[in-house]
Design an enzyme around this catalytic site. Structure first.
Site, mmCIF file in Angstrom:
data_model
loop_
_atom_site.group_PDB
_atom_site.id
_atom_site.type_symbol
_atom_site.label_atom_id
_atom_site.label_comp_id
_atom_site.label_asym_id
_atom_site.label_seq_id
_atom_site.Cartn_x
_atom_site.Cartn_y
_atom_site.Cartn_z
ATOM 1 N N ASP A 36 28.285 36.278 37.946
ATOM 2 C CA ASP A 36 28.613 34.937 38.037
ATOM 3 C C ASP A 36 28.040 33.957 36.875
ATOM 4 O OD1 ASP A 36 25.730 33.814 39.054
ATOM 5 O OD2 ASP A 36 26.336 35.212 40.654
ATOM 6 N N GLU A 88 35.764 66.043 20.621
ATOM 7 C CA GLU A 88 35.496 65.021 21.149
ATOM 8 C C GLU A 88 34.318 63.869 20.591
ATOM 9 O OE1 GLU A 88 36.929 65.521 26.038
ATOM 10 O OE2 GLU A 88 35.097 66.682 25.281
#
Ligand code: DGJ
Length: 731
Positions: free
Chosen positions: A536, A616
């Protein structure tokens, strides 16, 4: 001038760059709300208020026998319970007699240069005094000495109006606040949609859009934190509003505790929005001379759909809410060990991971949960914030130093509000937890909650943390909180003040975070509550980024980050590349796609680098280089939602464009692959109509990309993704 007062008409008009907000004091001293919408010349909009004789809508005594004057029907700036308005009220006060009437009447006003501050609570701030003006309107009840100050912060260039309310008891007896909301907004006309963001742990902030209908539509939290379930950000939108068209109003509450956001359509099809601290389990005793401040609400009006509203919030949050060194500074690309090891690690294992991480170009290595006390599972150890050197096989200083020697920064995890029953702290201070006398407290993730409304409890935890942070070089701290609050009762407060505990808890949390930030200004703090359970605008004042969700699955993240983006900028959303099959969903997605999605956030990795193949590893190195290259564009540019991932089945697409439209980065994920798919395109935004852009050796006209679109490639594998960088061609 952003605040204009027409004395004769008792009219207050607030101007931002594109919006206008107006209030008027009527003949009885009531403050009416007359307008909020597109900016026009100053004009008295009270001509729009129609008064009629309606049955069962009573008339204040002052109005004599004028049956057309009723507070039950008039658009009010800040409605009160017990005033003849039967709609949901913004303020409700109880006196010692048990009476609850409150009739606020206008007394005076004050215009201040700069932006007001709220003691102990977060608020948007002005970068310099002339970036904001403050209007304070004082209202008072003529019988009881209750005074209400309505504060309006006008950040003209940012296009934001903020509100807070200060209630003062100027009488000689205590009064009790039963409800004190941060904002009330009445709309006399129009049909609206109510857009809210619901969710759950590992799937936060999903957009919900319903039409406002008769009665109350509410969302809120009673979990002590703003919650995974509903976010303290809502939108009231014209029924036809879309990403780029139509009017809408955003309401963001800068608060991290219990909240309520409500839209009510009344008997005359008028809509009222109220937002603030949830009145359930809330009451606040004001002794004579004391005052109470509500949390701040930030309002944004857009005449051009959700995108404009989001851009306004994003800029305001980035530049006028987040603070500290990391507000604009490039945040380090991190690797967190949580999904790589969970609790199962030693110092040696971490150093091995760190060495491999450094080789990939990682800049910050974070040791998550499990480094302290007796903490090999989540059922013990919380509260014992001393380093478990036996588990690490070294001191924390040694670990930190070695990681720094590898050229990386070092970060650690804390959960200061949590306590395990199986901990030294609980055995010593069982009374420090929130618990109702005579009852056993509810457990959540096996743990209890410390009473952060108590200063002594906070001080103890703070000191424990300082004992570590003062001596070890810690560049980053993850502040986690892993359960909903229950058993809300503080042994330190008398019976009539127990309704203050949820709010005092949040004030305590803010006080702690403020102190921590001041003591360690160079330390980056990331908020977290089981992912996005306390995501928030209140927390963003203290922590410039928050771990967005415990769900790291790239495809699920498309929806989570999409919903989050309506209010919160990309720079606040913690997002990591994790291993596959994904630990939450079991889904396998290409490594590239995981990075493309995490780059729409703060970007980092959360896996064991030792398990990556050489191929990777090479890909990760390239991803980090790409992220650094586009960092400015991603973190400071405008973010465009080009598709709705919950509705568009095939592709999810979003774009970053710098605010001058010189370059753009288009990200696309094939979220569902079908055979024989029809051709698709996306319309780009934020470019210059007549400029030519280059991408992969080809040239495109800005207008063509925005109105004709950009054709999307056909996916050859599931969850394939692409990034396209468009650069303006210098003439
Ligand atoms: C919940 C967080 O969201 C995770 O990232 C991790 O830090 C765990 N808590 C640790 O307990």
């Amino acid at each position: 001038m952003s605040i204009v007062l027409s004395e004769k008409e008792s009219l207050f008009t607030l101007y931002t760059k594109t919006s206008m907000y107006q209030m008027k004091v009527d003949d009885y001293g009531v403050l009416l709300h007359t307008y909020y919408g597109k900016k026009t010349e100053n004009f008295d909009y009270s001509y729009l208020i129609q008064r009629r004789d309606h049955g069962f809508s009573g008339n204040p005594y002052q109005a004599g026998n004028d049956r057309t004057y009723s507070l039950d029907t008039l658009p009010q700036e800040y409605s009160c319970f017990g005033s003849g308005d039967y709609r949901q009220s913004a303020l409700s006060v109880k006196y010692q007699t048990g009476a609850m009437a409150l009739e606020l009447r206008y007394k005076d006003y004050e215009i201040q240069k700069g932006k007001y501050k709220i003691p102990g609570l977060p608020a948007l701030y002005a970068m310099e005094e002339n970036q904001a003006d403050t209007l304070v309107i004082t209202m008072k009840d003529d019988v009881e000495d209750v005074c209400v100050k309505l504060y309006y912060g006008v950040l003209e260039d940012l296009d934001v109006i903020t509100r807070t309310v200060c209630v003062e008891n100027r009488g000689s007896a205590p009064v009790f606040l039963e409800r004190a909301m941060s904002l009330c907004l009445d709309r006399s006309y129009g049909s609206y949609d109510w857009i809210t963001f619901y969710g759950k742990h590992e799937m936060e902030r999903q957009l919900s859009r319903t039409s406002v209908h008769h009665g109350c539509q509410t969302v809120g939290s009673l979990r002590g934190a703003s919650s995974h379930q509903y976010n303290p950000f809502v939108i009231l939108a014209d029924t036809g509003a879309s990403e780029t068209q139509g009017e809408c109003y955003g309401f963001s509450l800068l608060y991290s505790g219990n909240f309520l956001a409500e839209a009510e359509m009344d008997q005359f099809n008028q809509t009222r929005v109220i937002m603030g601290i949830h009145p359930e389990n809330f009451s606040y005793k004001l002794e004579p001379g004391e005052s109470f401040w509500t949390p701040e609400a930030a309002m944004v009006y857009s005449d051009a759909g959700f995108e404009k509203m989001s851009h306004i919030y994003h800029r305001a949050i980035r530049s006028n809410l987040c603070r500290g060194r990391f507000k604009h500074a490039r945040r380090p690309v991190l690797m967190n060990n949580w999904e790589g090891t969970y609790f199962d690690f030693t110092g040696e294992k971490l150093l091995d991971m760190a060495e491999k991480a450094a080789d990939l170009g990682i800049e910050l290595f974070v040791m998550d949960d499990g480094w302290f006390g007796k903490r090999d599972t989540d059922s013990s150890g919380l509260g014992d914030w001393h380093v478990n050197e036996k588990k690490l096989g070294c001191t924390l200083t040694e670990l930190s130093d070695k990681i720094h020697e590898m050229g990386m920064k070092f970060g650690i995890w804390y959960e200061p509000e949590g306590i395990s029953e199986d901990s030294g702290l609980y055995r010593e201070h069982p009374d420090w937890v929130l618990h109702v006398p005579g009852r056993r407290p509810m457990r959540g993730r096996y743990q209890l909650v410390l009473d952060f409304s108590r200063e002594d409890v906070r001080n103890y935890i703070f000191d424990q943390m300082c004992k570590v942070l003062d001596h070890v070089k810690v560049d980053y701290l993850k502040w986690d909180f892993n359960r909903s609050i229950s058993d809300v009762y503080s042994s330190r407060l008398p019976a009539e003040r127990q309704g203050e505990v949820p709010h005092r808890y949040v004030l305590g949390l803010y006080e702690f975070l403020e102190r921590l930030g001041r003591r360690y200004p160079d330390m980056l703090i990331e908020g977290c509550s089981g992912g996005g359970g306390r995501f928030d605008a209140g927390m963003l004042y203290y922590t410039p980024q928050i771990w967005c969700s415990d769900d790291t699955d790239a495809i699920e993240r498309l929806e989570i980050q999409y919903g989050t983006s309506f209010c919160y900028p990309v720079s606040t959303m913690g997002a990591h590349v994790s291993a596959c099959p994904n630990h939450q969903t079991g889904r396998t997605t290409p490594l590239k796609t995981r990075a493309v999605v995490a780059m729409a956030g703060t970007f980092g990795y959360e896996l064991d680098p030792g398990k990556l193949s050489e191929e990777e590893k090479e890909e990760v190195r390239k991803q980090i280089t790409a992220f650094k290259k586009y960092y400015e564009l991603i973190q400071e540019g405008d973010y465009f939602r080009l598709t709705d991932p919950a509705r568009d089945e095939h592709y999810a697409a979003w774009e970053f464009a710098d605010q001058e439209g010189k370059e753009a980065l288009l990200s696309v994920v094939a979220s569902k692959v079908r055979t024989n798919d029809p051709p698709s395109r996306v319309l780009l935004r934020g470019l210059r109509e007549d400029a030519v852009y280059e991408m992969n050796g080809k040239e495109y006209l800005g207008g063509a990309l925005m109105h004709g679109g950009f054709p999307l490639p056909e996916a050859s594998e599931e969850y394939q993704s692409w990034m396209f960088h468009f650069q303006i061609k210098e003439k």
